[in-house]
Write a protein that holds these residues in place. Sequence first.
Motif, PDB file in Angstrom:
ATOM      1  N   SER A  92       0.839  -1.205   0.000  1.00  0.00           N
ATOM      2  CA  SER A  92       0.000   0.000   0.000  1.00  0.00           C
ATOM      3  C   SER A  92       0.866   1.244   0.000  1.00  0.00           C
ATOM      4  CB  SER A  92      -0.908   0.023   1.234  1.00  0.00           C
ATOM      5  OG  SER A  92      -1.779  -1.073   1.209  1.00  0.00           O
TER       6      SER A  92
ATOM      7  N   ASP B  22      -5.634  -0.901  -4.765  1.00  0.00           N
ATOM      8  CA  ASP B  22      -5.053  -1.415  -3.525  1.00  0.00           C
ATOM      9  C   ASP B  22      -5.980  -2.463  -2.920  1.00  0.00           C
ATOM     10  OD1 ASP B  22      -3.586  -1.937  -1.312  1.00  0.00           O
ATOM     11  OD2 ASP B  22      -3.659   0.091  -0.470  1.00  0.00           O
ATOM     12  N   GLU B  23      -5.703  -3.693  -3.193  1.00  0.00           N
ATOM     13  CA  GLU B  23      -6.531  -4.811  -2.710  1.00  0.00           C
ATOM     14  C   GLU B  23      -8.014  -4.527  -2.883  1.00  0.00           C
ATOM     15  OE1 GLU B  23      -5.464  -6.969   0.694  1.00  0.00           O
ATOM     16  OE2 GLU B  23      -3.506  -6.022   0.916  1.00  0.00           O
TER      17      GLU B  23
HETATM   18 MG    MG Z   1      -2.157  -2.773   2.207  1.00  0.00          MG
END
Ligand code: MG
Lengths: 246, 225
Positions: A43, A163-164
């Motif tokens: 991240s 991000d995910e």
């Molecule tokens: Mg992360």
Amino acid sequence: MTLLSLRGITKRFDGKPVLAGIDLDVARGERIAILGASGSGKSTLLRCVNFLELPDEGSVALDGETVGRRERELTRVRQRIGMVFQQFNLFPHMTALDNVMEGLVTVRRVAKAAARERAERELARVGLADKAAAYPAHLSGGQKQRVAIARAVAMDPELLLFDEPTSALDPELVGEVLGVIRALADEGRTMLLVTHELGFAYHVATRVIFLAEGRIHESGAPDEVLKAPRRERTQAFLRRHKEFSL
Amino acid sequence: MYQWDFAPVAANWPLLAQGLLNTLKVTGVALVVGLALGLLFALMRLSRHRGLSWPAGFVIEVFRTTPPLVQLFWFFFALPLIAGIAMTPYIAACVTFSIQSAAFFAEVFRGGIQSIERGQWEAARAIGMTEAQAMKRIVLPQAVKRMIPAFMERAIELMKTTTLVATISYADLLFAANEISQKTFRPLETFTVAALMYFVVITAFSLLARRFERRLAISGEATVH
Ligand SMILES: [Mg+2]
Ligand SMILES: Nc1ncnc2c1ncn2[C@@H]1O[C@H](COP(=O)(O)OP(=O)(O)O)[C@@H](O)[C@H]1O
């Protein structure tokens, strides 16, 4: 053509190095899957690209131009980079349509009518034309994430950061979001995608990088990194993701 | 057994009505100016620049930690002596309660702004908003919604606190009641009526506020996440 170029990106939190010198070149049309254990800095790396975190050292260049640290410059660069968050971060006080229109109207200064038309098209593209008037509180997780993707794409970003995007979703909702990302990939958009969906990464990414100890530990084509990893840490990481099926 | 007699009070109702009107005037001005000034104070206090945050913090703390009566006397009696600025009781009341509510509202604004998740800021910045745009379009609208109960509380508190203006001879509801009670020798009846008038106005205000809040909640806007 290199779109994004990272050189020596370093980031420390409370003195602890999270990124210890990341070099990465991303060509237009490339889709890079970023893998790594939880806490490995995935991240942080994405957030350094659009300056939600300021790198302690190193440089970010977009289209060959190194981005300075002046607020105006950062704002301008962020307009060219779209980001999709794990927790969606939709604006709860706005309808789905207004969420998608917001950047066009406030940032791009597009006229309301044109912005609405564009936003409606983006919502239709993610299959949510009928949810335009709904507030985020009344949408499922999958629908929220699709609105968030529409919000990012409406700004015509040259680069998309994910991000995910499916990590906060119930398993049965993952597919609809991956489908939307897949469609964006098929359009040839440039993206950086942090994900634990290894099967998806295998099919969609043009390159896979594995982060460990603040560095790019291993990097290569999906076939190499995911099927025949050379480094021991990568192998161990992949073994832990048993659900991975290619 | 006390013989209640409301007739003398009723005969003086125009005075009471005027008093109520004057109370509402000061409360209204203090609310409107206090909200605008309070937002300004809050933004200054949240600023990274010490030259802004420090003075705002100072004013807020001074007005929150001194009794309203002292503030009122200070503006009405001290300011003319020190600075040669003479004010009518009405202006002194408006100035005092405006700044005083601003100090309270500033803290409410600040709490509201700080209660907004970091992700909201990040999403706004990620689509290229400046900090000011993010504040105005994304953070403040959500913060204000969360602050409504605190605002209402404060508005009611303010209306009751304005009774202090009677001490500088501003003809508010309490001042009028006092006059009438001395004139008619009917303090019990007069103050009962005055209390009822406060009760009715404040209750009506609370009901309106609650209905407003419920309407926001129904539209789905007040729900976060
Ligand atoms: Mg992360
Ligand atoms: N704002 C922050 N302040 C302090 N530590 C942080 C912050 N953001 C991330 N970290 C720390 O940096 C490390 C990497 O975080 P992150 O980039 O979120 O990892 P990942 O996304 O790979 O799970 C973690 O140890 C995390 O606790």
